[in-house]
Enzyme design. Structure first.
Site, PDB file in Angstrom:
ATOM      1  N   ASN A 132       1.589 -45.066  17.496  1.00 42.73           N
ATOM      2  CA  ASN A 132       2.419 -44.077  16.809  1.00 42.73           C
ATOM      3  C   ASN A 132       2.151 -42.698  17.399  1.00 42.73           C
ATOM      4  O   ASN A 132       1.186 -42.049  17.050  1.00 42.73           O
ATOM      5  CB  ASN A 132       2.098 -44.126  15.301  1.00 42.73           C
ATOM      6  CG  ASN A 132       2.850 -43.063  14.519  1.00 42.73           C
ATOM      7  OD1 ASN A 132       3.526 -42.211  15.083  1.00 42.73           O
ATOM      8  ND2 ASN A 132       2.724 -43.103  13.203  1.00 42.73           N
ATOM      9  N   CYS A 135       4.484 -39.098  14.431  1.00 35.29           N
ATOM     10  CA  CYS A 135       4.347 -38.323  13.195  1.00 35.29           C
ATOM     11  C   CYS A 135       4.428 -36.820  13.486  1.00 35.29           C
ATOM     12  O   CYS A 135       3.535 -36.277  14.149  1.00 35.29           O
ATOM     13  CB  CYS A 135       2.982 -38.616  12.583  1.00 35.29           C
ATOM     14  SG  CYS A 135       3.081 -39.467  11.033  1.00 35.29           S
ATOM     15  N   ASN A 200      10.999 -42.091  16.223  1.00 40.22           N
ATOM     16  CA  ASN A 200      10.259 -41.723  15.034  1.00 40.22           C
ATOM     17  C   ASN A 200      11.031 -40.580  14.376  1.00 40.22           C
ATOM     18  O   ASN A 200      12.144 -40.257  14.786  1.00 40.22           O
ATOM     19  CB  ASN A 200       8.828 -41.316  15.398  1.00 40.22           C
ATOM     20  CG  ASN A 200       7.860 -41.626  14.258  1.00 40.22           C
ATOM     21  OD1 ASN A 200       8.115 -41.243  13.115  1.00 40.22           O
ATOM     22  ND2 ASN A 200       6.768 -42.295  14.551  1.00 40.22           N
ATOM     23  N   CYS A 345      50.738 -41.863   6.950  1.00 43.16           N
ATOM     24  CA  CYS A 345      50.428 -40.471   6.616  1.00 43.16           C
ATOM     25  C   CYS A 345      50.682 -40.180   5.127  1.00 43.16           C
ATOM     26  O   CYS A 345      51.712 -40.575   4.576  1.00 43.16           O
ATOM     27  CB  CYS A 345      51.302 -39.568   7.488  1.00 43.16           C
ATOM     28  SG  CYS A 345      51.126 -37.838   7.109  1.00 43.16           S
ATOM     29  N   CYS A 348      48.818 -34.821   3.745  1.00 41.50           N
ATOM     30  CA  CYS A 348      47.821 -33.915   3.171  1.00 41.50           C
ATOM     31  C   CYS A 348      47.703 -32.625   3.976  1.00 41.50           C
ATOM     32  O   CYS A 348      47.086 -31.656   3.528  1.00 41.50           O
ATOM     33  CB  CYS A 348      46.463 -34.607   3.090  1.00 41.50           C
ATOM     34  SG  CYS A 348      45.760 -34.941   4.722  1.00 41.50           S
ATOM     35  N   CYS A 400      49.357 -31.065  23.475  1.00 41.23           N
ATOM     36  CA  CYS A 400      48.111 -31.604  22.906  1.00 41.23           C
ATOM     37  C   CYS A 400      47.083 -31.823  24.026  1.00 41.23           C
ATOM     38  O   CYS A 400      47.388 -32.474  25.023  1.00 41.23           O
ATOM     39  CB  CYS A 400      48.424 -32.930  22.199  1.00 41.23           C
ATOM     40  SG  CYS A 400      46.960 -33.818  21.659  1.00 41.23           S
ATOM     41  N   CYS A 406      42.047 -33.669  15.011  1.00 40.38           N
ATOM     42  CA  CYS A 406      42.918 -34.127  13.924  1.00 40.38           C
ATOM     43  C   CYS A 406      42.565 -35.565  13.511  1.00 40.38           C
ATOM     44  O   CYS A 406      42.509 -35.889  12.326  1.00 40.38           O
ATOM     45  CB  CYS A 406      44.384 -34.029  14.337  1.00 40.38           C
ATOM     46  SG  CYS A 406      44.722 -34.877  15.883  1.00 40.38           S
TER      47      CYS A 406
HETATM   48  C1  LIG Z   1       8.574 -42.044   4.231  1.00 41.63           C
HETATM   49  C2  LIG Z   1       8.406 -42.405   5.646  1.00 41.63           C
HETATM   50  C3  LIG Z   1       7.140 -42.694   6.151  1.00 41.63           C
HETATM   51  C4  LIG Z   1       6.978 -43.038   7.489  1.00 41.63           C
HETATM   52  N1  LIG Z   1       5.726 -43.364   7.947  1.00 41.63           N
HETATM   53  C5  LIG Z   1       5.577 -43.746   9.252  1.00 41.63           C
HETATM   54  C6  LIG Z   1       4.331 -44.183   9.738  1.00 41.63           C
HETATM   55  O1  LIG Z   1       3.332 -44.251   9.020  1.00 41.63           O
HETATM   56  N2  LIG Z   1       4.251 -44.549  11.044  1.00 41.63           N
HETATM   57  C7  LIG Z   1       5.328 -44.515  11.892  1.00 41.63           C
HETATM   58  O2  LIG Z   1       5.203 -44.868  13.074  1.00 41.63           O
HETATM   59  N3  LIG Z   1       6.539 -44.127  11.429  1.00 41.63           N
HETATM   60  C8  LIG Z   1       6.685 -43.751  10.144  1.00 41.63           C
HETATM   61  N4  LIG Z   1       7.925 -43.403   9.684  1.00 41.63           N
HETATM   62  C9  LIG Z   1       9.080 -43.434  10.618  1.00 41.63           C
HETATM   63  C10 LIG Z   1       9.833 -44.776  10.564  1.00 41.63           C
HETATM   64  O3  LIG Z   1       9.022 -45.843  10.966  1.00 41.63           O
HETATM   65  C11 LIG Z   1      11.084 -44.711  11.462  1.00 41.63           C
HETATM   66  O4  LIG Z   1      10.683 -44.429  12.782  1.00 41.63           O
HETATM   67  C12 LIG Z   1      12.079 -43.656  11.025  1.00 41.63           C
HETATM   68  O5  LIG Z   1      12.108 -43.562   9.632  1.00 41.63           O
HETATM   69  C13 LIG Z   1      13.486 -43.930  11.560  1.00 41.63           C
HETATM   70  O6  LIG Z   1      14.039 -45.094  11.021  1.00 41.63           O
HETATM   71  P1  LIG Z   1      15.073 -45.084   9.760  1.00 41.63           P
HETATM   72  O7  LIG Z   1      16.162 -44.108  10.075  1.00 41.63           O
HETATM   73  O8  LIG Z   1      15.512 -46.516   9.637  1.00 41.63           O
HETATM   74  O9  LIG Z   1      14.287 -44.626   8.578  1.00 41.63           O
HETATM   75  C14 LIG Z   1       8.100 -43.060   8.346  1.00 41.63           C
HETATM   76  C15 LIG Z   1       9.361 -42.780   7.837  1.00 41.63           C
HETATM   77  C16 LIG Z   1       9.532 -42.460   6.513  1.00 41.63           C
HETATM   78  C17 LIG Z   1      10.911 -42.175   5.997  1.00 41.63           C
HETATM   79  S1  SF4 Z   2      45.522 -35.638   8.149  1.00 46.47           S
HETATM   80 FE1  SF4 Z   2      47.604 -35.408   8.903  1.00 46.47          FE
HETATM   81  S2  SF4 Z   2      48.161 -37.437   9.644  1.00 46.47           S
HETATM   82 FE2  SF4 Z   2      46.366 -37.675   8.358  1.00 46.47          FE
HETATM   83  S3  SF4 Z   2      47.198 -38.129   6.373  1.00 46.47           S
HETATM   84 FE3  SF4 Z   2      46.865 -35.942   6.399  1.00 46.47          FE
HETATM   85  S4  SF4 Z   2      48.822 -35.109   7.087  1.00 46.47           S
HETATM   86 FE4  SF4 Z   2      48.873 -37.273   7.554  1.00 46.47          FE
HETATM   87  S1  SF4 Z   3      43.835 -31.332  16.988  1.00 45.10           S
HETATM   88 FE1  SF4 Z   3      44.974 -33.179  17.483  1.00 45.10          FE
HETATM   89  S2  SF4 Z   3      47.026 -32.495  17.970  1.00 45.10           S
HETATM   90 FE2  SF4 Z   3      45.696 -30.695  18.052  1.00 45.10          FE
HETATM   91  S3  SF4 Z   3      45.094 -30.553  20.201  1.00 45.10           S
HETATM   92 FE3  SF4 Z   3      43.509 -31.718  19.153  1.00 45.10          FE
HETATM   93  S4  SF4 Z   3      44.137 -33.856  19.456  1.00 45.10           S
HETATM   94 FE4  SF4 Z   3      45.943 -32.589  19.896  1.00 45.10          FE
END
Ligand SMILES: Cc1cc2nc3c(=O)[nH]c(=O)nc-3n(C[C@H](O)[C@H](O)[C@H](O)COP(=O)(O)O)c2cc1C
Ligand code: SF4
Ligand code: SF4
Length: 459
Positions: A132, A135, A200, A345, A348, A400, A406
């Protein structure tokens, strides 16, 4: 039915879904239950140096009603006694010989400390060791975790200390808190790593409560930075994974990568596989929904693989990687435009506002009678009905630029499609232009001349 089994750097598991080193793998009882639910493996909550945890430890980010889009933690490694962890690891491995059981470790940057913990881990019968180096809080201030992962020389040295004394596969878990993820990866490989895992957690401060003015999580009125994870980090994890998988040194080494960071559904998992992961780890989603999510992971991935005709995970791993390029390798001649499906559409006007205010002003609004109207078009005039419905957006395709804003703001799935159209421009990349006509990429006058010649209008 698709075969989900994996052999990751010699570590075998019935499926690629492993619990990440974190609270879901804190004790033998938990990992045992997780295996009963069907998880293919588990990386034990990091063991090693003595620590004391604080309370409270987590901050959650909600967006648009969805809870825990991300979690931030100021938790340290396991605070349970080392002997208890080691005993339980041995017990779980004995009971579950077919599952991958990997032990995450973190000790002082000292070869003796590493040797000692490695020997203790080997004695448990575990299948592998994850180092690890990630951290970002608490441990890094003591010279461990990210303090090692952020300094390639330290990363190489610590990895070497481990690989030179163990017979077990060594996975180096990388921190995303670096400028170039390839630097620590190369260092880990030079230190003899058999596999890599990432990401991580990302350094973060979660939020400030506007009523109390307290920073969350608040530890008795004080706060500190912590590690950010969960669905919101997935794009960062996918980027780092694909960057490593496209890196010539990493590719040449042949080491597999275990991907994690934001995997919440089997679809997320499939994306990690397509961009090169050979196995997967999950933390936040398990903390949010419990171990039972493994059933959907396994069913969903295996059904999708059957539909696509993929027999094994090897057929999926890295399949989308050939699309990855540097910006300089993209085709400047390619043209897409937005096309709106009037039947889907709901009028909106979000696309109109987005294009008009912050894109290229090329969506017009038309009344049901086919008259071009302004936003806020009123179907009534002085209380009298003058039109049957609201205004419909229509894209002026020649204007465009195909930015896709969009399509991203439209609330109706599939209502706005980005479609490829002939551009009439030469197919050329920035790198080719730089090589063949360097002036075009360096001087505005030459650029203007090139645009005229190639028929490129700027909107
Ligand atoms: C609460 C918490 C505790 C963690 N503790 C560790 C740890 O002890 N060792 C480690 O390598 N990673 C630790 N991690 C990181 C996770 O293993 C993982 O790399 C990270 O959360 C990304 O994955 P996820 O998006 O699925 O959570 C922790 C993550 C969280 C949220
Ligand atoms: S964002 Fe534009 S294309 Fe999409 S539902 Fe709304 S008005 Fe219609
Ligand atoms: S927002 Fe949509 S319509 Fe406007 S330039 Fe970008 S891709 Fe084209």
């Amino acid at each position: 039915m698709a075969d989900l089994s994996v052999n990751f750097a010699g570590i075998r598991a019935p499926n690629p879904f492993w619990l990440a080193s974190a609270p879901p793998t804190n004790s033998g009882m938990q990992v045992h239950r997780a295996f009963e639910h069907g998880w293919g493996g588990a990386v034990w909550k990091t063991i090693g140096a003595p620590v004391l945890n604080i309370s409270n430890r987590y901050g959650g980010l909600s967006l648009g009603g969805q809870r825990l889009v991300a979690i931030n933690n100021v938790e340290l490694i396991s605070d349970r006694p080392l002997e208890v962890n080691l005993r339980e690891i041995a017990e779980v491995k004995r009971m579950w010989p077919d599952r991958a059981l990997i032990v995450s470790a973190m000790v002082d940057a000292d070869p003796k400390a590493w040797r000692e913990i490695v020997m203790q881990i080997e004695d448990t019968g575990a299948d592998g060791i994850e180092l690890n180096y990630g951290c970002p809080q608490g441990m890094s201030e003591r010279g461990m975790g990210a303090a090692v992962g952020q300094v390639p020389e330290m990363c190489q040295l610590n990895t070497h200390w481990v690989t030179s004394v163990t017979r077990l596969p060594v996975i180096v878990k990388l921190t995303p808190n670096v400028t170039h993820i390839t630097d620590p990866a190369h260092a880990a490989l030079a230190g003899g790593a058999h596999a890599l895992s990432l990401i991580n957690t990302i350094n973060s401060v979660m939020k400030v409560d506007l009523d109390t003015l307290l920073v969350t999580p608040s530890i008795g009125g004080q706060a500190t930075h912590g590690g950010y994870a969960g669905p919101a980090v997935k794009p960062i994890a996918l980027h780092m994974l694909s960057e490593l998988m496209c890196d010539p040194t990493v590719r040449a080494s042949g080491v597999p990568i275990c991907g994690m960071g934001g995997i919440q559904t089997w679809r997320d998992a499939a994306e990690f596989l397509l961009l090169g992961a050979s196995a997967l780890q999950v933390c936040t989603a398990a903390m949010h929904y419990g171990y039972r999510i493994i059933e959907d992971f396994v069913d969903g991935l295996s059904n999708w693989m059957d539909d696509k005709g993929f027999a094994t995970l090897a057929d999926v791993t890295g399949r989308s990687l050939p699309q990855m390029s540097s910006f300089g390798g993209l085709d400047l001649g390619y043209q897409a435009v937005a096309r709106i499906d009037p039947d889907k559409c709901i009028q909106c006007d979000l696309c109109y506002v987005a294009c008009n205010d912050t894109a290229h002003q090329c969506i017009d609004l038309y009344s049901p009678e086919g008259v071009k109207v302004n936003p806020g078009f009123n179907v009534r005039d002085g209380g009298k009905q003058v039109a049957q419905g609201r205004a419909t957006p229509v894209v002026r395709e020649p204007d465009c630029v195909g930015c896709a804003l969009c399509a991203n703001v439209c609330p109706v799935d599939g209502c706005i499609e980005m479609v490829s159209v002939p551009s009439g421009r030469p197919s050329v990349t920035w790198d080719q232009l730089t090589a063949t006509r360097p002036a075009v990429t360096q001087e505005w006058a030459a650029m203007e001349a090139y645009r005229k010649e190639a028929g490129i209008e700027i909107h």
